[in-house]
Design a protein around this motif. Structure first.
Motif, PDB file in Angstrom:
ATOM      1  N   VAL A 168      43.348 100.412  38.022  1.00 55.71           N
ATOM      2  CA  VAL A 168      41.874 100.808  38.123  1.00 55.71           C
ATOM      3  C   VAL A 168      41.157  99.606  38.066  1.00 55.71           C
ATOM      4  N   SER A 169      40.750  99.048  39.356  1.00 55.73           N
ATOM      5  CA  SER A 169      40.055  97.934  39.317  1.00 55.73           C
ATOM      6  C   SER A 169      38.917  97.780  40.239  1.00 55.73           C
ATOM      7  N   VAL A 170      37.989  97.227  39.525  1.00 54.74           N
ATOM      8  CA  VAL A 170      36.715  97.446  40.665  1.00 54.74           C
ATOM      9  C   VAL A 170      35.933  95.878  40.572  1.00 54.74           C
ATOM     10  N   PRO A 171      35.595  95.040  41.786  1.00 53.92           N
ATOM     11  CA  PRO A 171      35.134  93.918  41.723  1.00 53.92           C
ATOM     12  C   PRO A 171      33.990  93.901  41.302  1.00 53.92           C
ATOM     13  N   VAL A 172      33.708  92.887  40.728  1.00 51.85           N
ATOM     14  CA  VAL A 172      32.330  92.326  40.060  1.00 51.85           C
ATOM     15  C   VAL A 172      31.831  91.212  41.012  1.00 51.85           C
ATOM     16  N   PRO A 173      30.787  91.597  41.785  1.00 55.00           N
ATOM     17  CA  PRO A 173      29.949  90.403  42.743  1.00 55.00           C
ATOM     18  C   PRO A 173      29.900  89.396  41.850  1.00 55.00           C
ATOM     19  N   GLY A 174      30.377  88.191  42.595  1.00 52.42           N
ATOM     20  CA  GLY A 174      30.022  86.617  42.142  1.00 52.42           C
ATOM     21  C   GLY A 174      31.141  86.305  40.970  1.00 52.42           C
ATOM     22  N   SER A 175      31.991  87.412  40.408  1.00 54.25           N
ATOM     23  CA  SER A 175      32.805  87.037  39.216  1.00 54.25           C
ATOM     24  C   SER A 175      34.262  87.335  39.746  1.00 54.25           C
ATOM     25  N   PRO A 176      35.134  86.188  39.099  1.00 51.20           N
ATOM     26  CA  PRO A 176      36.642  86.355  39.511  1.00 51.20           C
ATOM     27  C   PRO A 176      37.461  87.338  38.631  1.00 51.20           C
ATOM     28  N   VAL A 177      36.498  88.046  37.784  1.00 47.03           N
ATOM     29  CA  VAL A 177      37.327  89.136  36.897  1.00 47.03           C
ATOM     30  C   VAL A 177      36.657  90.356  37.121  1.00 47.03           C
ATOM     31  N   PRO A 178      37.665  91.290  37.514  1.00 48.54           N
ATOM     32  CA  PRO A 178      37.157  92.744  37.997  1.00 48.54           C
ATOM     33  C   PRO A 178      37.078  93.637  36.699  1.00 48.54           C
TER      34      PRO A 178
ATOM     35  N   TRP B 137      51.777  94.073  38.305  1.00 49.02           N
ATOM     36  CA  TRP B 137      50.867  95.068  37.557  1.00 49.02           C
ATOM     37  C   TRP B 137      49.702  94.274  36.775  1.00 49.02           C
ATOM     38  N   PHE B 138      49.295  93.295  37.077  1.00 49.67           N
ATOM     39  CA  PHE B 138      48.071  92.837  36.704  1.00 49.67           C
ATOM     40  C   PHE B 138      47.074  93.476  37.570  1.00 49.67           C
ATOM     41  N   ALA B 139      45.758  93.313  37.209  1.00 50.63           N
ATOM     42  CA  ALA B 139      44.718  93.783  37.730  1.00 50.63           C
ATOM     43  C   ALA B 139      44.865  93.693  39.518  1.00 50.63           C
TER      44      ALA B 139
ATOM     45  N   SER C 177      48.388  82.073  37.117  1.00 47.65           N
ATOM     46  CA  SER C 177      47.478  81.277  37.591  1.00 47.65           C
ATOM     47  C   SER C 177      46.126  81.612  38.007  1.00 47.65           C
ATOM     48  N   THR C 178      45.688  82.644  37.498  1.00 46.67           N
ATOM     49  CA  THR C 178      44.655  83.390  37.973  1.00 46.67           C
ATOM     50  C   THR C 178      43.342  83.122  36.880  1.00 46.67           C
TER      51      THR C 178
ATOM     52  N   PRO D 293      28.648  91.112  32.398  1.00 47.21           N
ATOM     53  CA  PRO D 293      28.576  92.412  33.352  1.00 47.21           C
ATOM     54  C   PRO D 293      29.645  93.529  33.080  1.00 47.21           C
ATOM     55  N   TYR D 294      30.446  93.244  31.681  1.00 41.09           N
ATOM     56  CA  TYR D 294      31.286  94.242  31.095  1.00 41.09           C
ATOM     57  C   TYR D 294      31.061  94.901  29.781  1.00 41.09           C
TER      58      TYR D 294
END
Length: 200
Positions: free
Chosen positions: A49-59, A96-98, A105-106, A174-175
């Protein structure tokens, strides 16, 4: 005149997983292995269940909530083992990561490391009754989330070559609303589970 017997009180130092019966030491070990593997699988499913955050590499994902729930329900030792298994399997290549990713390496891998520590912290607090009332559960969830960020944000800053302020802006702010919603969900689930599950 007869009176009703009082409801059983959970043993001091117990977590929810301890309410699952095991008739021998061998069965208890099998139970614990199943709980550790199940907690890792639950975290892996929630990460999808992953939603991208604009401008951030962390969803925004469900894995942090799952990790804190696993740690609280299983206790510090089993909870940390479960999240450690989740991290190790993902590093080994299980996607099974995001977002179905794998590897270390993320830029967001620091949050996964933080979840291992957070599971141990919330599990230890649960053994002290931290998940048995709404207010205590809220405090446990807030502290667990803080542990995740305490590891994840500096890791993000280092891996993505960001300043501390940039890492906080992209990897924390953002979280916060989502974390508040997750804490509210935990506040309703965990104390209710103590009321509903059989007690010995």
């Amino acid at each position: 005149m007869s009176t009703a017997a009082p409801a059983a009180t959970p043993a001091a130092g117990a977590v929810l997983a301890d309410l699952l019966p095991a008739s021998s030491a061998a069965r208890a070990r099998l139970r614990d292995l199943a709980l550790v593997a199940g907690g890792a699988a639950l975290t892996g499913l929630a990460a999808q269940v992953s939603v991208p955050v604009p401008g951030s590499p962390v969803p925004v994902t469900g894995q942090t909530f799952a990790a804190l729930l696993v740690g609280t329900a299983l206790g510090a030792r089993r909870g940390a083992a479960s999240l450690g298994l989740y991290a190790a399997a993902g590093v080994a290549g299980l996607p099974w990561f995001a977002g179905g990713s794998a590897g270390w390496s993320t830029a967001s891998f620091g949050y996964i490391l933080g979840m291992i520590a957070a599971a141990a912290v919330v599990g230890a607090l649960a053994r002290r009754g931290g998940d048995r009332t709404v207010l205590r559960t809220a405090g446990v969830m807030v502290l667990g989330s803080a542990v995740v960020y305490a590891v994840g944000v500096p890791y993000l800053a280092h891996s993505a070559h960001l300043s501390a302020a940039q890492a906080v802006r992209l990897g924390l702010r953002p979280y916060l609303l989502g974390d508040a919603l997750k804490a509210a969900l935990a506040m309703s689930l965990l104390p209710a589970a103590w009321r509903l599950l059989p007690r010995g």
